[in-house]
Design an enzyme around this catalytic site. Structure first.
Site, mmCIF file in Angstrom:
data_model
loop_
_atom_site.group_PDB
_atom_site.id
_atom_site.type_symbol
_atom_site.label_atom_id
_atom_site.label_comp_id
_atom_site.label_asym_id
_atom_site.label_seq_id
_atom_site.Cartn_x
_atom_site.Cartn_y
_atom_site.Cartn_z
ATOM 1 C CG ASP A 35 -3.764 -6.851 -7.315
ATOM 2 O OD1 ASP A 35 -4.969 -6.588 -7.111
ATOM 3 O OD2 ASP A 35 -2.848 -6.029 -7.131
ATOM 4 C CE LYS A 91 -4.227 -1.129 2.463
ATOM 5 N NZ LYS A 91 -5.042 -0.704 3.609
ATOM 6 N N GLY A 137 -1.952 -9.038 -2.784
ATOM 7 C CA GLY A 137 -3.261 -9.501 -2.326
ATOM 8 C C GLY A 137 -3.972 -10.395 -3.334
ATOM 9 C CG ASP A 172 -10.033 -0.487 5.965
ATOM 10 O OD1 ASP A 172 -9.034 -0.910 6.563
ATOM 11 O OD2 ASP A 172 -11.074 -1.160 5.842
ATOM 12 C CD GLU A 213 -7.173 -5.137 18.208
ATOM 13 O OE1 GLU A 213 -8.062 -5.962 17.937
ATOM 14 O OE2 GLU A 213 -6.887 -4.750 19.360
HETATM 15 P P1 IMP Z 1 -6.683 -3.269 5.023
HETATM 16 O O1 IMP Z 1 -5.273 -3.084 5.443
HETATM 17 O O2 IMP Z 1 -7.595 -3.694 6.125
HETATM 18 O O3 IMP Z 1 -7.205 -2.118 4.226
HETATM 19 O O4 IMP Z 1 -6.635 -4.545 4.096
HETATM 20 C C1 IMP Z 1 -6.745 -4.489 2.737
HETATM 21 C C2 IMP Z 1 -6.765 -5.920 2.193
HETATM 22 O O5 IMP Z 1 -7.624 -5.914 1.053
HETATM 23 C C3 IMP Z 1 -5.393 -6.328 1.679
HETATM 24 O O6 IMP Z 1 -4.674 -7.046 2.646
HETATM 25 C C4 IMP Z 1 -5.759 -7.204 0.497
HETATM 26 O O7 IMP Z 1 -6.096 -8.480 0.961
HETATM 27 C C5 IMP Z 1 -7.016 -6.538 -0.038
HETATM 28 N N1 IMP Z 1 -6.674 -5.494 -1.029
HETATM 29 C C6 IMP Z 1 -6.858 -4.159 -0.903
HETATM 30 N N2 IMP Z 1 -6.434 -3.509 -1.992
HETATM 31 C C7 IMP Z 1 -5.943 -4.446 -2.798
HETATM 32 C C8 IMP Z 1 -5.338 -4.366 -4.083
HETATM 33 O O8 IMP Z 1 -5.124 -3.285 -4.674
HETATM 34 N N3 IMP Z 1 -4.973 -5.553 -4.607
HETATM 35 C C9 IMP Z 1 -5.175 -6.736 -3.988
HETATM 36 N N4 IMP Z 1 -5.715 -6.860 -2.786
HETATM 37 C C10 IMP Z 1 -6.104 -5.703 -2.198
#
Ligand code: IMP
Length: 201
Positions: free
Chosen positions: A160, A16, A158, A74, A45
């Site tokens: 993708d 990210k 992730g 998020d 958290e």
């Molecule tokens: P967060 O840190 O709770 O926002 O978790 C986001 C999760 O969503 C990531 O760990 C991935 O599993 C999924 N995710 C979010 N954006 C992407 C992306 O651009 N590509 C692939 N998976 C994503």
């Protein structure tokens, strides 16, 4: 809220951080990330039920800890055949400390036997900018697509390798960085957030 002179990025996720740095490279701000000051960045958290709650929790915690405006994203994937799951729980789909690979495998297992036409999904991203004195703006965007059963490609992260964006016949992990940023939920949400700040100089 106009562009502040400095923004802390409220994320420990290197994928990210890289994407946010690329997408927001033109913002007229100085960036502070966990790499600059690991001790002061809190681990937050994600106890909220929605993307907006979780993004706000992350942005507000980092804004308070560093006394700087903080940007958080998020995001998650919503699969129609699973009633919109895993959604905000995407990072923890296969368990609390699951890896991207484990989450992807779990999702493909859950979709086993679902025919191509029923595998539609979308990524969603809520981007929040919060200030230490409690101001907050946010923007939300999605990227529509469908999931294939056999992952392809090595770019991105992730889900993708299994996500084929609408209008493409390659996976998100087979796109160049520039192509992904142009169509991704994250690219769209962050550009919308920048527009809010440009309109309020
Ligand atoms: P967060 O840190 O709770 O926002 O978790 C986001 C999760 O969503 C990531 O760990 C991935 O599993 C999924 N995710 C979010 N954006 C992407 C992306 O651009 N590509 C692939 N998976 C994503």
């Amino acid at each position: 809220m106009a562009f502040p002179p400095r923004i802390a990025v409220a994320s420990h996720n290197p994928h990210k951080l890289r994407e946010i740095a690329r997408i927001c490279a033109g913002w007229p701000v100085e960036w502070v990330t966990v790499r600059d000051d690991p001790q002061r960045f809190p681990e937050v958290e994600e106890t909220g039920d929605t993307y907006l709650e979780n993004a706000s929790l992350k942005a507000r915690a980092v804004a308070a800890a560093l006394d700087l405006p903080a940007l958080a994203d998020d995001s998650g994937i919503e699969v129609d055949a699973l009633g919109g799951a895993p959604g905000p729980r995407s990072a923890r789909y296969a368990g609390e400390h699951a890896t991207d690979e484990q989450n992807l495998k779990q999702l493909l297992r859950a979709l086993k036997g679902v025919p191509a036409g029923g595998r539609t999904a979308r990524y969603r991203c809520v981007a929040v900018l919060a200030t230490p004195d409690g101001d907050r703006i946010h923007a939300e965007a999605e990227c529509e697509g469908a999931l294939i059963g056999t992952p392809r490609g090595t770019a991105g992260f992730g889900y993708d390798p299994a996500f084929v964006p609408a209008g493409w016949d390659v996976t998100m992990a087979e796109l160049s960085d520039e192509q992904k940023d142009r169509i991704s939920h994250r690219g769209r949400a962050l550009r919308a957030l920048a527009e809010l700040m440009e309109r309020d100089p």
